[in-house]
Enzyme design. Structure first.
Site, PDB file in Angstrom:
ATOM      1  N   HIS A 134      12.831 -37.651  -0.333  1.00 51.96           N
ATOM      2  CA  HIS A 134      13.121 -36.733   1.212  1.00 51.96           C
ATOM      3  C   HIS A 134      12.320 -35.993   0.680  1.00 51.96           C
ATOM      4  O   HIS A 134      13.612 -35.123  -0.256  1.00 51.96           O
ATOM      5  CB  HIS A 134      14.237 -36.851   1.881  1.00 51.96           C
ATOM      6  CG  HIS A 134      14.692 -38.719   2.298  1.00 51.96           C
ATOM      7  ND1 HIS A 134      13.701 -38.656   3.898  1.00 51.96           N
ATOM      8  CD2 HIS A 134      14.594 -39.641   2.407  1.00 51.96           C
ATOM      9  CE1 HIS A 134      14.033 -40.168   4.278  1.00 51.96           C
ATOM     10  NE2 HIS A 134      14.670 -40.617   3.425  1.00 51.96           N
ATOM     11  N   ASN A 182      17.627 -41.962  -0.432  1.00 51.59           N
ATOM     12  CA  ASN A 182      18.861 -42.600  -0.483  1.00 51.59           C
ATOM     13  C   ASN A 182      18.698 -43.950  -0.959  1.00 51.59           C
ATOM     14  O   ASN A 182      17.702 -44.742  -1.242  1.00 51.59           O
ATOM     15  CB  ASN A 182      19.233 -43.613   1.140  1.00 51.59           C
ATOM     16  CG  ASN A 182      19.125 -42.161   2.420  1.00 51.59           C
ATOM     17  OD1 ASN A 182      19.620 -41.449   2.049  1.00 51.59           O
ATOM     18  ND2 ASN A 182      18.386 -41.581   3.164  1.00 51.59           N
ATOM     19  N   ASP A 216       6.303 -36.990   6.861  1.00 49.31           N
ATOM     20  CA  ASP A 216       7.605 -38.350   7.735  1.00 49.31           C
ATOM     21  C   ASP A 216       6.995 -38.023   9.012  1.00 49.31           C
ATOM     22  O   ASP A 216       7.011 -37.425   9.630  1.00 49.31           O
ATOM     23  CB  ASP A 216       8.767 -38.222   7.398  1.00 49.31           C
ATOM     24  CG  ASP A 216       9.994 -38.935   7.280  1.00 49.31           C
ATOM     25  OD1 ASP A 216      10.596 -39.649   6.859  1.00 49.31           O
ATOM     26  OD2 ASP A 216       9.845 -39.440   8.601  1.00 49.31           O
ATOM     27  N   ILE A 217       7.063 -39.676   9.489  1.00 46.16           N
ATOM     28  CA  ILE A 217       6.642 -40.037  10.630  1.00 46.16           C
ATOM     29  C   ILE A 217       8.162 -39.107  12.125  1.00 46.16           C
ATOM     30  O   ILE A 217       7.883 -38.942  12.676  1.00 46.16           O
ATOM     31  CB  ILE A 217       6.885 -41.339  10.818  1.00 46.16           C
ATOM     32  CG1 ILE A 217       5.855 -41.324  11.709  1.00 46.16           C
ATOM     33  CG2 ILE A 217       7.811 -42.247  11.243  1.00 46.16           C
ATOM     34  CD1 ILE A 217       5.183 -43.055  11.476  1.00 46.16           C
ATOM     35  N   HIS A 265      12.003 -43.636  -2.577  1.00 48.87           N
ATOM     36  CA  HIS A 265      10.783 -42.195  -2.392  1.00 48.87           C
ATOM     37  C   HIS A 265      12.413 -40.730  -2.032  1.00 48.87           C
ATOM     38  O   HIS A 265      13.235 -41.555  -1.551  1.00 48.87           O
ATOM     39  CB  HIS A 265      10.494 -42.541  -0.359  1.00 48.87           C
ATOM     40  CG  HIS A 265      11.379 -43.433   0.456  1.00 48.87           C
ATOM     41  ND1 HIS A 265      11.842 -44.999   0.239  1.00 48.87           N
ATOM     42  CD2 HIS A 265      12.127 -42.947   1.163  1.00 48.87           C
ATOM     43  CE1 HIS A 265      12.497 -44.690   0.907  1.00 48.87           C
ATOM     44  NE2 HIS A 265      13.215 -43.680   1.932  1.00 48.87           N
TER      45      HIS A 265
END
Ligand code: 5GP
Ligand code: ZN
Length: 116
Positions: free
Chosen positions: A104, A89, A32-33, A102
């Site tokens: 997490h 989410n 993750d960025i 996606h």
């Protein structure tokens, strides 16, 4: 958001670079960025599915593969045993901002419950 404009479709195809930690025919996992833990990896299907609500019954295999990839990345990153958090989410109330499903995968620290 259409598939052609989808950020995560572009990461899957290689059009946008990402720090990929695992990939195969069906799924891609990349860092993750804006990490929320020492390790924060996103696991996506290569196929564009916008939200959990858009999953079809026939998507059971691909949804399972997301979890198996998360398991493998956790092992690779070395936090299988202490444990880790996996979350997905769905829509605005949960804070979904990228409409390509996606998981997490967060690890490397302790996590509180309930989440915010
Ligand atoms: P969501 O809020 O939809 O559950 O999660 C989207 C995640 O995508 C966020 O954690 C966000 O930091 C991450 N993200 C957004 N844009 C990029 C990007 O261009 N590259 C990477 N690697 N992660 C991104
Ligand atoms: Zn997509």
């Amino acid at each position: 958001m259409s598939e052609a404009d989808c950020l995560f479709c572009k990461i899957s195809s290689g059009d946008i670079p990402a720090d990929i930690v695992l990939e195969n025919e069906d799924v891609v996992a990349f860092r993750d960025i804006n990490p929320q833990a020492p390790t924060h990896v996103l696991v996506i299907p290569r196929r564009h599915i916008p939200t959990i609500n858009d999953m079809q019954d026939a998507d059971d295999a691909i949804v399972g593969k997301l979890f198996l990839a998360a398991r493998d990345v956790a092992r690779q990153e070395g936090f299988s045993e202490p444990g880790y958090r996996v979350a997905m989410n769905c829509n605005g109330a949960a804070g979904q901002t990228v409409f390509h499903i996606h998981l997490h995968l967060l690890g490397g620290r302790d996590f509180g419950w309930p989440p915010g």
